[in-house]
Design an enzyme around this catalytic site. Structure first.
Site, PDB file in Angstrom:
ATOM      1  CG  HIS A 106      32.279  -5.626  -2.614  1.00 20.59           C
ATOM      2  ND1 HIS A 106      30.787  -5.291  -2.513  1.00 20.59           N
ATOM      3  CD2 HIS A 106      32.263  -5.895  -1.179  1.00 20.59           C
ATOM      4  CE1 HIS A 106      30.204  -5.332  -1.474  1.00 20.59           C
ATOM      5  NE2 HIS A 106      31.079  -5.734  -0.740  1.00 20.59           N
ATOM      6  CG  HIS A 111      32.906  -8.055   1.237  1.00 20.54           C
ATOM      7  ND1 HIS A 111      33.013  -6.692   1.806  1.00 20.54           N
ATOM      8  CD2 HIS A 111      34.332  -8.703   1.667  1.00 20.54           C
ATOM      9  CE1 HIS A 111      34.381  -6.560   2.246  1.00 20.54           C
ATOM     10  NE2 HIS A 111      35.002  -7.675   2.243  1.00 20.54           N
ATOM     11  CG  ASP A 135      27.220  -8.376   2.093  1.00 20.31           C
ATOM     12  OD1 ASP A 135      28.287  -8.893   2.032  1.00 20.31           O
ATOM     13  OD2 ASP A 135      26.520  -7.447   2.539  1.00 20.31           O
ATOM     14  CG  HIS A 136      27.359  -7.114  -1.755  1.00 21.42           C
ATOM     15  ND1 HIS A 136      26.969  -6.160  -2.222  1.00 21.42           N
ATOM     16  CD2 HIS A 136      27.638  -6.985  -0.557  1.00 21.42           C
ATOM     17  CE1 HIS A 136      26.528  -5.336  -1.295  1.00 21.42           C
ATOM     18  NE2 HIS A 136      27.204  -5.906  -0.107  1.00 21.42           N
ATOM     19  CG  ASP A 151      28.952  -3.301   0.777  1.00 16.73           C
ATOM     20  OD1 ASP A 151      27.616  -2.518   0.590  1.00 16.73           O
ATOM     21  OD2 ASP A 151      29.278  -4.320   1.422  1.00 16.73           O
ATOM     22  CG  HIS A 167      24.431  -2.759   2.434  1.00 10.81           C
ATOM     23  ND1 HIS A 167      25.109  -2.548   3.593  1.00 10.81           N
ATOM     24  CD2 HIS A 167      24.927  -3.890   1.857  1.00 10.81           C
ATOM     25  CE1 HIS A 167      26.190  -3.544   3.451  1.00 10.81           C
ATOM     26  NE2 HIS A 167      25.820  -4.432   2.447  1.00 10.81           N
TER      27      HIS A 167
HETATM   28 ZN   LIG Z   1      27.589  -5.623   1.683  1.00  8.74          ZN
END
Ligand SMILES: [Zn+2]
Length: 297
Positions: free
Chosen positions: A61, A63, A65-66, A205, A263
């Site tokens: 996805h 976001h 942090d990815h 996530d 994570h």
């Molecule tokens: Zn994340």
């Protein structure tokens, strides 16, 4: 052999101990990166791996942090003379995000970038295939599986009894073809067996949902986010994440063989056992990884 390297194992905020999320799956010449958090290319160097060998990137996805490691990786590939097509797969919206991302810096890459928004089976070779399934994170989000197809093997005991010579005849049997040797017919199904598939699943996530367990069913290795401990289940639900206990419940329900928790939030830095114990109470074969850990399946 399938090799998995955990390049980043942090949750939303990287720490001194953990980089943002990224996992590398190596199988023969394929190097598939699952998510590419900020700093991923340096994690390659620390793991003594070459980022230029990446063949495709799977995005769970969008976001930060990815995905914030993608521009840096693209730039390094450009400066290193990367010539292959760079494949990016992700959920709905990925094409737009990639376009925007390439407009945020001066990109002088001479290699083609192919972006696909995927769901279901989306890539297949003779040896393996990749699948995506929609998850629930408040935005478009995918879980992924890598499935190495089981090969047809000769049953050596039965072969010995049959007194067939080794050589091209055996190749035909492996292909499922019946053969005739010195006037006698040999059926492929009697002399061969098919080894099981190997399945690696990646769930990042998402809140708990009904699609996860069937999608990751019978995984040899289930790599799953566990942002929260069981004491924060309500908060996990609110922020659309999983607890370590829920990851273990998914492993049990899906009859997976091994669970890897990743994570991981900074709040558990000094009490990692808490997360691991939460999972092990429900699913014994649970493990928690740190950056640069690697394993083979
Ligand atoms: Zn994340």
């Amino acid at each position: 052999m399938i090799k998995i390297t955990f390049l980043g194992t942090a949750d939303a905020i990287p720490s001194a101990m953990r980089n943002s999320t990224s996992v590398l799956l190596n199988y023969n010449k394929e190097n598939i990166l699952i998510d590419c958090g900020e700093g991923t290319q340096r994690q390659f160097r620390k793991a003594r791996l070459n980022p230029c060998k990446v063949t495709r990137v799977l995005i769970s996805h969008w976001h930060g942090d990815h995905v914030l490691g993608i521009p840096g990786l693209l730039q390094t590939l450009a400066l290193s003379g990367y010539k292959k097509t760079f494949f990016v797969y992700g959920p709905k919206g990925t094409k737009g995000f990639m376009k925007s991302l390439l407009n945020t810096f001066i990109f002088r890459g001479r290699y083609p970038i192919k972006v696909e928004e995927v769901n279901g089976k989306f890539f297949e070779t003779e040896d393996f295939y990749l699948e995506a399934e929609k998850m629930t994170n408040g935005i478009h989000c995918n879980a992924y599986t890598f499935i190495k197809k089981g090969q047809t093997r000769i049953d050596k005991k039965k072969l010995k009894k049959s007194k067939l010579p080794s050589g091209p005849l055996l190749q035909k049997l492996k292909q499922g073809r019946n053969i005739v040797y010195r006037g006698k017919k040999y059926l492929a199904k009697n002399l061969t067996f098919r080894e099981g598939d190997k399945k690696i699943s990646f769930v990042f996530d998402t809140s708990m949902n009904k699609s996860i367990a069937p999608f990751v069913k019978n995984s040899d290795l289930l790599i799953c986010e566990s942002s929260f401990g069981s004491e924060l289940e309500e908060r996990a639900k609110e922020y659309k994440h999983l607890t370590a206990q829920q990851a273990a419940e998914i492993s049990k329900k899906s009859k997976s063989k091994k669970l890897i928790l990743t994570h991981i939030s900074q709040r558990y830095d000094k009490n990692l056992k808490k997360i691991l114990n939460d999972a092990r109470k429900i699913f014994k074969n649970s493990f928690l990884v740190k950056d640069l850990d690697a394993l083979e399946v």
